[in-house]
Design an enzyme around this catalytic site. Structure first.
Site, PDB file in Angstrom:
ATOM      1  N   ALA A   1       0.842  -1.195   0.000  1.00 11.71           N
ATOM      2  CA  ALA A   1       0.000   0.000   0.000  1.00 11.71           C
ATOM      3  C   ALA A   1       0.880   1.249   0.000  1.00 11.71           C
ATOM      4  O   ALA A   1       1.974   1.242   0.569  1.00 11.71           O
ATOM      5  CB  ALA A   1      -0.887  -0.010   1.228  1.00 11.71           C
TER       6      ALA A   1
ATOM      7  N   GLY B   1       0.899  -5.486   0.634  1.00 20.89           N
ATOM      8  CA  GLY B   1      -0.055  -5.644  -0.472  1.00 20.89           C
ATOM      9  C   GLY B   1       0.603  -6.187  -1.741  1.00 20.89           C
ATOM     10  O   GLY B   1      -0.062  -6.820  -2.566  1.00 20.89           O
TER      11      GLY B   1
ATOM     12  N   GLU C   1       0.610  -9.792  -1.198  1.00 22.86           N
ATOM     13  CA  GLU C   1      -0.780 -10.266  -1.303  1.00 22.86           C
ATOM     14  C   GLU C   1      -1.241 -10.290  -2.762  1.00 22.86           C
ATOM     15  O   GLU C   1      -1.998 -11.166  -3.174  1.00 22.86           O
ATOM     16  CB  GLU C   1      -1.695  -9.361  -0.467  1.00 22.86           C
ATOM     17  CG  GLU C   1      -1.463  -9.539   1.026  1.00 22.86           C
ATOM     18  CD  GLU C   1      -2.221  -8.538   1.861  1.00 22.86           C
ATOM     19  OE1 GLU C   1      -2.053  -7.322   1.628  1.00 22.86           O
ATOM     20  OE2 GLU C   1      -2.990  -8.960   2.742  1.00 22.86           O
TER      21      GLU C   1
ATOM     22  N   GLU D   1       3.128  -6.157   7.922  1.00 23.13           N
ATOM     23  CA  GLU D   1       2.038  -5.391   8.555  1.00 23.13           C
ATOM     24  C   GLU D   1       2.046  -5.399  10.076  1.00 23.13           C
ATOM     25  O   GLU D   1       1.777  -4.369  10.698  1.00 23.13           O
ATOM     26  CB  GLU D   1       0.675  -5.891   8.044  1.00 23.13           C
ATOM     27  CG  GLU D   1       0.343  -5.445   6.632  1.00 23.13           C
ATOM     28  CD  GLU D   1       0.867  -6.393   5.557  1.00 23.13           C
ATOM     29  OE1 GLU D   1       1.714  -7.251   5.881  1.00 23.13           O
ATOM     30  OE2 GLU D   1       0.425  -6.260   4.404  1.00 23.13           O
TER      31      GLU D   1
HETATM   32  N1  COA Z   1       4.366   3.666  -0.111  1.00 25.38           N
HETATM   33  C1  COA Z   1       4.736   4.870  -0.559  1.00 25.38           C
HETATM   34  N2  COA Z   1       5.965   5.162  -0.978  1.00 25.38           N
HETATM   35  C2  COA Z   1       6.859   4.157  -0.983  1.00 25.38           C
HETATM   36  C3  COA Z   1       6.543   2.858  -0.549  1.00 25.38           C
HETATM   37  C4  COA Z   1       5.227   2.628  -0.095  1.00 25.38           C
HETATM   38  N3  COA Z   1       4.821   1.428   0.317  1.00 25.38           N
HETATM   39  N4  COA Z   1       7.642   2.091  -0.641  1.00 25.38           N
HETATM   40  C5  COA Z   1       8.609   2.891  -1.132  1.00 25.38           C
HETATM   41  N5  COA Z   1       8.137   4.130  -1.327  1.00 25.38           N
HETATM   42  C6  COA Z   1       8.858   5.305  -1.816  1.00 25.38           C
HETATM   43  C7  COA Z   1       9.859   5.790  -0.761  1.00 25.38           C
HETATM   44  O1  COA Z   1       9.215   6.594   0.188  1.00 25.38           O
HETATM   45  C8  COA Z   1      10.821   6.549  -1.621  1.00 25.38           C
HETATM   46  O2  COA Z   1      10.298   7.792  -1.963  1.00 25.38           O
HETATM   47  P1  COA Z   1      11.246   9.125  -1.896  1.00 25.38           P
HETATM   48  O3  COA Z   1      12.269   8.881  -2.970  1.00 25.38           O
HETATM   49  O4  COA Z   1      10.283  10.219  -2.214  1.00 25.38           O
HETATM   50  O5  COA Z   1      11.813   9.153  -0.524  1.00 25.38           O
HETATM   51  C9  COA Z   1      10.866   5.723  -2.898  1.00 25.38           C
HETATM   52  O6  COA Z   1       9.667   4.942  -2.913  1.00 25.38           O
HETATM   53  C10 COA Z   1      12.023   4.766  -2.932  1.00 25.38           C
HETATM   54  O7  COA Z   1      12.016   4.049  -1.730  1.00 25.38           O
HETATM   55  P2  COA Z   1      13.352   3.706  -0.929  1.00 25.38           P
HETATM   56  O8  COA Z   1      12.966   3.267   0.443  1.00 25.38           O
HETATM   57  O9  COA Z   1      14.333   4.829  -1.047  1.00 25.38           O
HETATM   58  O10 COA Z   1      13.855   2.492  -1.833  1.00 25.38           O
HETATM   59  P3  COA Z   1      14.634   1.192  -1.433  1.00 25.38           P
HETATM   60  O11 COA Z   1      14.797   0.470  -2.718  1.00 25.38           O
HETATM   61  O12 COA Z   1      15.854   1.533  -0.635  1.00 25.38           O
HETATM   62  O13 COA Z   1      13.657   0.385  -0.442  1.00 25.38           O
HETATM   63  C11 COA Z   1      11.584  -0.691   0.188  1.00 25.38           C
HETATM   64  C12 COA Z   1      12.470  -0.149  -0.932  1.00 25.38           C
HETATM   65  C13 COA Z   1      10.323  -1.197  -0.512  1.00 25.38           C
HETATM   66  C14 COA Z   1      12.275  -1.811   0.970  1.00 25.38           C
HETATM   67  C15 COA Z   1      11.251   0.446   1.197  1.00 25.38           C
HETATM   68  O14 COA Z   1      10.867   1.597   0.479  1.00 25.38           O
HETATM   69  C16 COA Z   1      10.128   0.080   2.140  1.00 25.38           C
HETATM   70  O15 COA Z   1      10.352  -0.577   3.149  1.00 25.38           O
HETATM   71  N6  COA Z   1       8.891   0.518   1.815  1.00 25.38           N
HETATM   72  C17 COA Z   1       7.731   0.234   2.618  1.00 25.38           C
HETATM   73  C18 COA Z   1       7.251  -1.181   2.368  1.00 25.38           C
HETATM   74  C19 COA Z   1       6.108  -1.588   3.275  1.00 25.38           C
HETATM   75  O16 COA Z   1       6.214  -1.587   4.488  1.00 25.38           O
HETATM   76  N7  COA Z   1       4.986  -1.984   2.655  1.00 25.38           N
HETATM   77  C20 COA Z   1       3.856  -2.533   3.345  1.00 25.38           C
HETATM   78  C21 COA Z   1       2.778  -1.558   3.501  1.00 25.38           C
HETATM   79  S1  COA Z   1       1.443  -2.274   4.435  1.00 25.38           S
END
Ligand code: COA
Length: 261
Positions: free
Chosen positions: A67, A112, A115, A135
């Site tokens: 999400a 998500g 999922e 989550e």
């Molecule tokens: N929602 C919104 N934005 C997201 C996102 C999410 N789920 N996942 C990544 N992004 C955005 C980051 O905020 C970042 O934006 P910015 O450049 O404006 O700061 C961009 O995508 C790149 O993310 P970044 O964290 O720098 O990349 P990465 O490759 O180092 O790491 C992830 C990728 C996916 C491991 C990390 O972004 C993350 O943990 N995201 C959340 C995942 C999560 O918990 N999802 C479950 C939701 S219930």
């Protein structure tokens, strides 16, 4: 490249590749992407030219980071409830699509995103993929089918371990426990997804749809009820042109040409 939220690549053999196209947000599921994907699925459901659907993510880093947490931070509690309901409906629409679906998991498939992969019939992961349900460490639970589809796929003990710990699995680890069907080198993902799809593309579309329906509905009921479901699904295939075509092709020692009728 187009900046549409979902890219659609239709191939002559009936393979359709859908690419979640928000690489700058790791293909996170925001409202716009969810709406576009639902519209695309709705159109594909009745599209006889589309025989197998592959879903993948744009860019090298992520299949889908779940999400959109930035959008989520701006939502009121009722808006969150509405959005999660839409997300859950989208996952159900993927699962119910009357044709085989394959998640081609490049990079992160979290929350998500994981999922979404679970809603597909088959999953293939790149070695560098990272799958997990974070989550419970975000104060919520998987809300788009994760608590239901993961234990059905892996059994309750493994599903609970993965959901309670939020542990991330590599593509190889996911393959070892059956979370994905196959793992492959990162740069071969779409090629291997197409290889997985190839023998499905030559099967009869109505037979595939009914086999999928029989398996999915049968998993929810006792064996005797499941046999009735199988009988009903088989019955749908009997009046089809494709069944007669297969019999004719066998007699004439040639490959059948299925039309999905
Ligand atoms: N929602 C919104 N934005 C997201 C996102 C999410 N789920 N996942 C990544 N992004 C955005 C980051 O905020 C970042 O934006 P910015 O450049 O404006 O700061 C961009 O995508 C790149 O993310 P970044 O964290 O720098 O990349 P990465 O490759 O180092 O790491 C992830 C990728 C996916 C491991 C990390 O972004 C993350 O943990 N995201 C959340 C995942 C999560 O918990 N999802 C479950 C939701 S219930």
């Amino acid at each position: 490249m187009s900046d549409a939220p979902v890219l659609i690549d239709r191939q002559d053999d009936g393979l359709v590749i859908l690419t979640l196209n928000r690489p700058q947000r790791r293909n996170a599921l925001g409202k716009e992407l969810v709406t576009a994907l639902r519209q695309t699925l709705d159109a594909l459901a009745t599209d006889v030219e589309a025989r197998v659907v592959v879903i993948t993510g744009a860019g090298p880093k992520a299949f889908c980071a779940g999400a959109d947490l930035k959008e989520r931070a701006q939502m009121s509690p009722p808006e969150v409830q509405r959005f999660v309901t839409a997300l859950r409906a989208m996952m159900d629409e993927i699962a119910a699509l009357p044709k085989p679906t394959i998640a081609a998991i490049n990079g992160y498939a979290l929350g998500g995103g994981c999922e979404l992969a679970l809603s597909c019939d088959l999953r293939i992961a790149a070695e560098g993929a990272s799958l997990g349900l974070p989550e419970t460490h975000l104060g919520i639970i998987p809300g788009a089918g994760g608590t239901q589809r993961l234990p059905r796929l892996l059994g309750p003990a493994l599903a609970k371990e993965l959901i309670f710990t939020s542990r991330r699995l590599t593509g190889a680890e996911a393959a070892a426990i059956g979370l994905v069907n196959r793992v492959c080198p990162d740069d071969k993902l779409l090629e291997e997804a197409a290889n997985l799809a190839a023998p499905i593309l030559t099967a009869a579309p109505i037979a595939l749809a009914q086999a999928k329906a029989a398996i999915d509905a049968g998993l929810e009921v006792d064996l005797a009820s499941g046999m009735k479901i199988e009988k009903a699904c088989y019955a749908v295939t009997i009046p089809t042109e494709d069944r007669l075509e297969a019999l004719a092709a066998f007699k004439e020692k040639r490959r059948p040409q299925f039309k999905g009728r």
